[in-house]
Design a protein around this motif. Structure first.
Motif, mmCIF file in Angstrom:
data_model
loop_
_atom_site.group_PDB
_atom_site.id
_atom_site.type_symbol
_atom_site.label_atom_id
_atom_site.label_comp_id
_atom_site.label_asym_id
_atom_site.label_seq_id
_atom_site.Cartn_x
_atom_site.Cartn_y
_atom_site.Cartn_z
ATOM 1 N N GLY A 47 -33.098 -151.488 -27.166
ATOM 2 C CA GLY A 47 -31.874 -152.271 -27.367
ATOM 3 C C GLY A 47 -31.288 -152.067 -28.755
ATOM 4 N N ASN A 48 -32.175 -151.992 -29.758
ATOM 5 C CA ASN A 48 -31.687 -151.892 -31.142
ATOM 6 C C ASN A 48 -31.334 -150.478 -31.571
ATOM 7 N N TRP A 49 -32.098 -149.489 -31.073
ATOM 8 C CA TRP A 49 -31.973 -148.153 -31.653
ATOM 9 C C TRP A 49 -31.446 -147.084 -30.696
ATOM 10 N N ILE A 50 -31.471 -147.357 -29.414
ATOM 11 C CA ILE A 50 -30.996 -146.322 -28.481
ATOM 12 C C ILE A 50 -29.705 -146.752 -27.791
ATOM 13 N N LYS A 51 -29.674 -148.004 -27.320
ATOM 14 C CA LYS A 51 -28.498 -148.489 -26.594
ATOM 15 C C LYS A 51 -27.163 -148.256 -27.354
ATOM 16 N N PRO A 52 -27.126 -148.497 -28.688
ATOM 17 C CA PRO A 52 -25.840 -148.332 -29.381
ATOM 18 C C PRO A 52 -25.212 -146.946 -29.202
ATOM 19 N N PHE A 53 -26.057 -145.894 -29.091
ATOM 20 C CA PHE A 53 -25.477 -144.550 -28.918
ATOM 21 C C PHE A 53 -24.798 -144.420 -27.555
ATOM 22 N N GLY A 54 -25.386 -145.090 -26.555
ATOM 23 C CA GLY A 54 -24.755 -145.097 -25.227
ATOM 24 C C GLY A 54 -23.431 -145.840 -25.282
ATOM 25 N N THR A 55 -23.440 -146.964 -26.000
ATOM 26 C CA THR A 55 -22.214 -147.761 -26.099
ATOM 27 C C THR A 55 -21.123 -146.967 -26.824
ATOM 28 N N ILE A 56 -21.523 -146.263 -27.895
ATOM 29 C CA ILE A 56 -20.529 -145.467 -28.637
ATOM 30 C C ILE A 56 -19.926 -144.394 -27.721
ATOM 31 N N PHE A 57 -20.789 -143.740 -26.954
ATOM 32 C CA PHE A 57 -20.307 -142.681 -26.070
ATOM 33 C C PHE A 57 -19.343 -143.241 -25.013
ATOM 34 N N MET A 58 -19.739 -144.378 -24.427
ATOM 35 C CA MET A 58 -18.868 -145.012 -23.420
ATOM 36 C C MET A 58 -17.518 -145.375 -24.051
ATOM 37 N N ASN A 59 -17.582 -145.931 -25.264
ATOM 38 C CA ASN A 59 -16.338 -146.325 -25.925
ATOM 39 C C ASN A 59 -15.440 -145.126 -26.196
ATOM 40 N N LEU A 60 -16.074 -144.008 -26.601
ATOM 41 C CA LEU A 60 -15.273 -142.804 -26.867
ATOM 42 C C LEU A 60 -14.530 -142.369 -25.596
ATOM 43 N N LEU A 61 -15.250 -142.397 -24.476
ATOM 44 C CA LEU A 61 -14.614 -141.994 -23.219
ATOM 45 C C LEU A 61 -13.515 -142.973 -22.826
ATOM 46 N N LYS A 62 -13.825 -144.269 -22.968
ATOM 47 C CA LYS A 62 -12.827 -145.280 -22.578
ATOM 48 C C LYS A 62 -11.598 -145.194 -23.495
ATOM 49 N N MET A 63 -11.866 -144.883 -24.760
ATOM 50 C CA MET A 63 -10.784 -144.771 -25.732
ATOM 51 C C MET A 63 -9.776 -143.683 -25.309
ATOM 52 N N LEU A 64 -10.302 -142.652 -24.629
ATOM 53 C CA LEU A 64 -9.431 -141.531 -24.269
ATOM 54 C C LEU A 64 -8.700 -141.736 -22.947
ATOM 55 N N ALA A 65 -9.174 -142.696 -22.130
ATOM 56 C CA ALA A 65 -8.599 -142.834 -20.784
ATOM 57 C C ALA A 65 -7.101 -143.142 -20.834
#
Ligand code: ASP
Length: 429
Positions: free
Chosen positions: A35-53
């Motif tokens: 939750g602390n060290w791995i999940k944030p990278f997934g969230t960043i990636f999702m946000n990058l994709l959503k940012m481009l939609a």
């Protein structure tokens, strides 16, 4: 050294992520670490994709429509695309009803297990019911009203308003088509250039996909409820997956071959990168950049067709979601001991179709709209607590079908567009 193709890297990341997820589950504090060290990278990636939609929808739709020859070409593409969305949506619901009535998964669950699961997930269900109630309370024509934004800049600030932005982009493109081209050179060039820029950003973001997908998979496994629930709901999950597989591997390839005129192997192989991304992100909107790349580069769909079918399809064409909704509502009815009349089944068909069109292309949207389908047959919407626990993995799989459905429609529209272009060229000679 030969470069490994991106979709292979993503596949490896999915495998490694799931593996590490299970390892972390065995380690004390493994979940917290994830939750602390791995999940944030997934969230960043999702946000990058959503940012481009949103920018992708705006630039590609405006460019795509303004590149068309005239309004006739647009209405040809538009009417056919919507017609096929409707046809395939009903096919998906029919397949869902067929499998759920054949397998009857609701009869496999014991009443005490059922009550235990419903009690455990009642909190989550209440939140979703609240969200759904807000949209139901507004009246039958509300979905139509909601397509038209009262402020385009405000609409473009929320990914939940994709349809409103599509509506504006179509109008903008249409207006460009209606104005003599020499008066709009700058505007057209701007959107064409902006579209190129967004596509390049997508390439940059996609190079980080293996890391993002890895993080998303670790998070998925470490946040999943206990295996007991999967076993208890196994038959339901199996029914949904069977329906989705029938759609993806039997019905779509048949349509692609006979109506789209494309070898099914080329279609299935060409859509793999988008399917992997859909599986990892559970969001057709976040997958849109990859879906459009697959349509253009792997299936050979033209810019014009891709720029229309891609964004509109990601937003409203959701065969996987409608199939899942028809299975889920009948499963819940069976598990709770309700008899559904023929009228109820008809109601499911129509509300599931509408719910599919209305579901946002984001994780978990399908279960919120399921509440509306449940209400149409007078089942207490809180009953979604029964299927809540395993919704995420099923969401990943139905999103795979949702994006593949867009590819399938694109092959049909492309074939017709090519035939019409050839006929037009013939007339001119
Ligand atoms: N996650 C799905 C999609 O984005 C929607 C859903 O069924 O929840 O396509």
């Amino acid at each position: 050294m030969k470069k490994i193709p991106l979709h292979w890297k993503i596949m490896i990341s999915i495998g490694l992520g799931i593996l590490l997820g299970f390892v972390l589950l065995k380690i004390p504090a493994g979940r917290t670490f994830a939750g602390n060290w791995i999940k944030p990278f997934g969230t960043i990636f999702m946000n990058l994709l959503k940012m481009l939609a949103m920018p992708l929808i705006l630039t590609s739709l405006i460019k795509g429509i303004s590149d068309l020859k005239d309004m006739t070409s647009l209405s040809r593409i538009g009417i056919r695309t919507f017609g096929w969305y409707i046809i395939t949506t009903f096919i998906a619901i029919a397949v869902g009803l067929l499998v759920v009535y054949l397998i009857k998964p609701g009869y496999f669950i014991q009443p005490d297990t059922r009550n235990k699961i419903m009690y455990q997930y009642s909190g989550e269900a209440t939140e979703e019911v609240q969200v759904a109630k807000e949209s139901v309370a507004k009246g039958p024509l509300e979905p139509l009203v909601e397509i038209v934004p009262d402020n385009i800049f405000q609409a473009a600030t929320s990914n939940g308003n994709m349809l409103q932005v599509i509506m504006f982009a179509v109008l903008f493109g249409v207006a460009l088509l209606l104005i003599p081209p020499e008066k709009t050179v700058t505007v057209r060039d701007f959107f064409a250039g902006a579209n190129e820029v967004i596509l390049r950003i997508i390439n940059i973001v996609m190079s980080a996909a293996p890391v993002g997908v890895f993080a998303l998979m670790v998070t998925l496994v470490t946040e999943t409820p206990s295996a007991d629930i999967f076993i208890a709901l196994g038959m339901y999950g199996f029914t949904v997956l069977l329906g989705l597989a029938l759609l993806l591997y039997v019905i779509y390839p048949t349509i692609v071959k006979y109506i789209g005129g494309m070898p099914p192997g080329k279609f299935l192989k060409g859509m793999v990168p988008a399917q992997l991304m859909a599986f990892s992100t559970s969001s057709a909107a976040a997958t849109l950049p990859v879906t459009m790349q697959c349509l253009r580069n792997n299936l050979g769909i033209s810019e014009e067709v891709t720029s229309f079918v891609g964004p509109v399809g990601a937003t409203i064409n959701m065969d996987g979601t409608t199939l899942y909704q028809s299975v889920a509502v009948v499963f819940i009815a069976q598990a709770l001991g309700y008899d559904l009349s023929f009228g109820d089944v008809l109601s499911i068909v129509f509300t599931a179709a509408l719910a599919g069109f209305g579901s946002a292309a984001v994780p978990g949207a399908g279960i919120v709209m399921l509440i509306i389908v449940l209400q149409s047959v007078h089942i207490n919407p809180a009953a979604i607590s029964l299927i809540f626990a395993i919704d995420r993995p099923l969401d990943m799989c139905r999103t795979v079908v949702n994006v593949s459905g867009d590819g399938m429609i694109a092959t049909i529209i492309q074939r017709k567009a090519t035939a019409l272009a050839a006929a037009d060229a013939g007339k001119q000679i």
